[in-house]
Scaffold this motif. Sequence first.
Motif, PDB file in Angstrom:
ATOM      1  N   GLN A 135    -123.372 -33.527 -27.158  1.00  0.00           N
ATOM      2  CA  GLN A 135    -124.636 -33.314 -26.425  1.00  0.00           C
ATOM      3  C   GLN A 135    -125.589 -31.972 -25.624  1.00  0.00           C
ATOM      4  OE1 GLN A 135    -123.422 -34.561 -21.906  1.00  0.00           O
ATOM      5  NE2 GLN A 135    -124.246 -32.597 -21.754  1.00  0.00           N
ATOM      6  N   GLY A 136    -124.953 -30.953 -26.320  1.00  0.00           N
ATOM      7  CA  GLY A 136    -125.675 -29.931 -26.410  1.00  0.00           C
ATOM      8  C   GLY A 136    -126.943 -29.835 -27.254  1.00  0.00           C
ATOM      9  N   ARG A 137    -126.711 -30.844 -28.379  1.00  0.00           N
ATOM     10  CA  ARG A 137    -127.643 -31.216 -29.612  1.00  0.00           C
ATOM     11  C   ARG A 137    -128.465 -32.089 -29.498  1.00  0.00           C
ATOM     12  NH1 ARG A 137    -124.764 -31.768 -35.531  1.00  0.00           N
ATOM     13  NH2 ARG A 137    -124.087 -33.869 -34.590  1.00  0.00           N
ATOM     14  N   GLY A 138    -128.101 -32.634 -28.598  1.00  0.00           N
ATOM     15  CA  GLY A 138    -129.006 -34.173 -28.128  1.00  0.00           C
ATOM     16  C   GLY A 138    -128.765 -35.374 -28.654  1.00  0.00           C
ATOM     17  N   ASP A 139    -127.546 -35.389 -29.288  1.00  0.00           N
ATOM     18  CA  ASP A 139    -127.460 -36.570 -29.869  1.00  0.00           C
ATOM     19  C   ASP A 139    -126.604 -37.791 -29.205  1.00  0.00           C
ATOM     20  OD1 ASP A 139    -127.553 -35.463 -32.014  1.00  0.00           O
ATOM     21  OD2 ASP A 139    -125.582 -35.035 -32.958  1.00  0.00           O
ATOM     22  N   PHE A 140    -125.522 -37.239 -28.344  1.00  0.00           N
ATOM     23  CA  PHE A 140    -124.582 -38.323 -27.125  1.00  0.00           C
ATOM     24  C   PHE A 140    -124.871 -37.225 -25.477  1.00  0.00           C
ATOM     25  CE2 PHE A 140    -122.749 -39.172 -31.137  1.00  0.00           C
ATOM     26  CZ  PHE A 140    -123.147 -40.291 -31.481  1.00  0.00           C
ATOM     27  N   THR A 141    -124.607 -38.797 -24.602  1.00  0.00           N
ATOM     28  CA  THR A 141    -124.439 -37.409 -23.270  1.00  0.00           C
ATOM     29  C   THR A 141    -123.150 -37.662 -23.393  1.00  0.00           C
ATOM     30  OG1 THR A 141    -125.726 -38.583 -22.418  1.00  0.00           O
ATOM     31  CG2 THR A 141    -124.641 -37.942 -21.180  1.00  0.00           C
ATOM     32  N   ARG A 142    -121.830 -36.393 -22.745  1.00  0.00           N
ATOM     33  CA  ARG A 142    -120.872 -36.729 -21.939  1.00  0.00           C
ATOM     34  C   ARG A 142    -120.993 -36.949 -21.459  1.00  0.00           C
ATOM     35  NH1 ARG A 142    -117.197 -31.017 -21.392  1.00  0.00           N
ATOM     36  NH2 ARG A 142    -119.078 -30.741 -20.049  1.00  0.00           N
ATOM     37  N   ALA A 143    -119.717 -38.491 -20.477  1.00  0.00           N
ATOM     38  CA  ALA A 143    -120.707 -39.054 -19.722  1.00  0.00           C
ATOM     39  C   ALA A 143    -119.292 -38.846 -18.809  1.00  0.00           C
ATOM     40  CB  ALA A 143    -120.452 -40.313 -19.833  1.00  0.00           C
ATOM     41  N   ILE A 144    -118.144 -39.007 -19.589  1.00  0.00           N
ATOM     42  CA  ILE A 144    -116.440 -38.271 -19.522  1.00  0.00           C
ATOM     43  C   ILE A 144    -116.145 -37.106 -19.180  1.00  0.00           C
ATOM     44  CG2 ILE A 144    -114.060 -39.704 -18.129  1.00  0.00           C
ATOM     45  CD1 ILE A 144    -115.476 -42.290 -18.762  1.00  0.00           C
ATOM     46  N   SER A 145    -115.224 -36.182 -18.693  1.00  0.00           N
ATOM     47  CA  SER A 145    -114.993 -35.227 -19.539  1.00  0.00           C
ATOM     48  C   SER A 145    -114.030 -34.607 -18.642  1.00  0.00           C
ATOM     49  CB  SER A 145    -115.777 -34.075 -19.330  1.00  0.00           C
ATOM     50  OG  SER A 145    -116.492 -33.448 -18.544  1.00  0.00           O
ATOM     51  N   GLY A 146    -113.063 -33.761 -19.241  1.00  0.00           N
ATOM     52  CA  GLY A 146    -111.884 -32.957 -18.706  1.00  0.00           C
ATOM     53  C   GLY A 146    -110.222 -33.873 -17.923  1.00  0.00           C
ATOM     54  N   VAL A 147    -110.623 -34.823 -18.963  1.00  0.00           N
ATOM     55  CA  VAL A 147    -109.699 -35.909 -18.572  1.00  0.00           C
ATOM     56  C   VAL A 147    -108.121 -35.573 -19.477  1.00  0.00           C
ATOM     57  CG1 VAL A 147    -108.506 -38.595 -19.346  1.00  0.00           C
ATOM     58  CG2 VAL A 147    -111.514 -37.967 -18.480  1.00  0.00           C
ATOM     59  N   PHE A 148    -107.138 -35.792 -19.248  1.00  0.00           N
ATOM     60  CA  PHE A 148    -105.626 -35.483 -20.066  1.00  0.00           C
ATOM     61  C   PHE A 148    -105.624 -33.694 -20.012  1.00  0.00           C
ATOM     62  CE2 PHE A 148    -105.803 -40.169 -20.922  1.00  0.00           C
ATOM     63  CZ  PHE A 148    -104.750 -40.521 -19.390  1.00  0.00           C
ATOM     64  N   PRO A 149    -105.793 -33.154 -19.729  1.00  0.00           N
ATOM     65  CA  PRO A 149    -105.652 -31.766 -20.805  1.00  0.00           C
ATOM     66  C   PRO A 149    -104.249 -31.128 -21.459  1.00  0.00           C
ATOM     67  CG  PRO A 149    -106.404 -31.857 -17.946  1.00  0.00           C
ATOM     68  CD  PRO A 149    -106.032 -33.188 -18.184  1.00  0.00           C
ATOM     69  N   GLN A 150    -104.971 -30.857 -22.638  1.00  0.00           N
ATOM     70  CA  GLN A 150    -103.087 -30.713 -23.218  1.00  0.00           C
ATOM     71  C   GLN A 150    -104.208 -29.747 -24.316  1.00  0.00           C
ATOM     72  OE1 GLN A 150    -101.833 -34.148 -23.543  1.00  0.00           O
ATOM     73  NE2 GLN A 150    -100.732 -33.219 -25.990  1.00  0.00           N
ATOM     74  N   THR A 151    -103.213 -29.305 -24.625  1.00  0.00           N
ATOM     75  CA  THR A 151    -102.811 -28.070 -25.653  1.00  0.00           C
ATOM     76  C   THR A 151    -102.897 -28.202 -27.499  1.00  0.00           C
ATOM     77  OG1 THR A 151    -100.766 -27.070 -23.976  1.00  0.00           O
ATOM     78  CG2 THR A 151    -101.286 -26.516 -26.097  1.00  0.00           C
ATOM     79  N   ALA A 152    -103.810 -27.752 -28.144  1.00  0.00           N
ATOM     80  CA  ALA A 152    -104.275 -27.651 -29.377  1.00  0.00           C
ATOM     81  C   ALA A 152    -102.889 -26.814 -29.959  1.00  0.00           C
ATOM     82  CB  ALA A 152    -105.366 -27.501 -29.396  1.00  0.00           C
ATOM     83  N   CYS A 153    -102.470 -27.364 -31.095  1.00  0.00           N
ATOM     84  CA  CYS A 153    -101.883 -26.373 -31.902  1.00  0.00           C
ATOM     85  C   CYS A 153    -101.625 -26.016 -33.551  1.00  0.00           C
ATOM     86  CB  CYS A 153    -100.106 -27.064 -32.109  1.00  0.00           C
ATOM     87  SG  CYS A 153     -99.630 -26.836 -30.035  1.00  0.00           S
ATOM     88  N   PHE A 154    -101.432 -24.901 -33.699  1.00  0.00           N
ATOM     89  CA  PHE A 154    -101.500 -25.528 -35.765  1.00  0.00           C
ATOM     90  C   PHE A 154     -99.989 -25.397 -35.662  1.00  0.00           C
ATOM     91  CE2 PHE A 154    -103.901 -21.343 -35.778  1.00  0.00           C
ATOM     92  CZ  PHE A 154    -105.103 -21.503 -36.363  1.00  0.00           C
ATOM     93  N   ALA A 155     -99.701 -26.504 -36.919  1.00  0.00           N
ATOM     94  CA  ALA A 155     -98.645 -26.865 -36.853  1.00  0.00           C
ATOM     95  C   ALA A 155     -98.019 -26.332 -38.538  1.00  0.00           C
ATOM     96  CB  ALA A 155     -98.516 -28.664 -37.420  1.00  0.00           C
ATOM     97  N   PHE A 156     -96.499 -26.738 -38.599  1.00  0.00           N
ATOM     98  CA  PHE A 156     -95.355 -26.180 -39.876  1.00  0.00           C
ATOM     99  C   PHE A 156     -94.277 -26.527 -40.368  1.00  0.00           C
ATOM    100  CE2 PHE A 156     -97.715 -22.525 -37.704  1.00  0.00           C
ATOM    101  CZ  PHE A 156     -98.640 -21.643 -38.468  1.00  0.00           C
ATOM    102  N   ALA A 157     -94.218 -26.704 -41.469  1.00  0.00           N
ATOM    103  CA  ALA A 157     -93.263 -27.450 -41.533  1.00  0.00           C
ATOM    104  C   ALA A 157     -91.748 -26.230 -41.750  1.00  0.00           C
ATOM    105  CB  ALA A 157     -92.946 -28.068 -42.743  1.00  0.00           C
TER     106      ALA A 157
END
Length: 285
Positions: free
Chosen positions: A217-239
Motif C-alpha cells: 500500500q505504501g508503495r502505491g500498488d494496492f490498498t490494504r482493505a482488511i487487516s489484522g485477521v487471525f493473528p499468528q506466530t511466524a517461525c524458523f523451522a528445522f529438522a
Amino acid sequence: MSNISQSGLRRRGLLAAGAAASALAVAPVALRAQPKIAPPNIIKAGTLIMSINPTLPPLQFVDDKGELKGMRVELANECAKKLGLAPEYIRTEFATMIPGLAAKRWDMINTGIFWTEERSKLMYMVPYEQAAISFLSAKGNPLGLKTIDDLAGRRVSVELGGIEERRTREVNDIVTKKGLKPLTIMTFNNFAESFQALRAGQADAATSIDATAMFMQGRGDFTRAISGVFPQTACFAFANKPLAEAVVGALNDLRKDGYYAKLLDQYGVLKIDEPQFSIKGPGPA
C-alpha cells in the motif's frame, strides 16, 4: 638476458597477484567466528543453508540488483554470524519447503512459516515474529471491502500451501456458514503471481501478511482493505534439534544486545511476547 629478467618479473608479478587474491579470498573466513555447530547437525561445514521464497517485501524479497533483502534475511544472517556460519539461500516455492527440509536439502526454513500444532510435530519450530493476515484490494479499494464478509462471492488470490491459503479457506467457511456466497479461491505458486493476478484484474483481493500489505500500500500498488485477521506466530523451522537450539541461543543473544528489537521495530513487525526464544512444540517423533 633482458628477456629472462622480464619473464621473471612477470612470473613474480603473477605470483604476487595470486597471493593477494588468495588473501582476499580467505579474509572473510578469517573474520568469521569459529563455527559453533558442524555436520551432521548441518548439511555443509561452515554454512547455514536456508530455503526462502523471496516474494514478500519488505520481509523477504529480491532487489533490483538481484540480491536478497528484507527483515527475515537480515535476522537469519545475524543468527548465522553468531554461529560462525556463512548464510546460503535456496530460493524455492513454499510447497517444497517442508519436504525439502525432511530430505536434507536445506538446514532451515526461513520464510516466516506460521506455527501450527500439526507442523510443530514435523519440525522444530522457533517463533520470532507475530503476524496477522490482510486482504489487499486494487488501489483505492473500488469494491469497498471492509470486513471479511465483503469477500463473499469475490475472487481471492493466494500463495499455494501456506497459512495464508488456509486462513483464506477459513474465511470462506465463515461467510458460507452465514449464508453468504462462497469465495472463489485462486492459488498460485508464490505471492508475486498472486499479486499479479490482483494487478491484472483477475482477482478482486489478494491475501498476504500485514507487514507486506502495508508495504504494498505504501508503495502505491494496492490498498490494504482488511487487516489484522487471525493473528499468528511466524517461525524458523528445522529438522535437526541441536541446530534449532543453537539458533535459539543466537536469537537470545541478539535480543540481549538490542539487535532483535531494533530490527523488528525498523520494519514495523510485532515482536513475540515471551521473554526468551525457545522451540515451541514437541518436534519430530
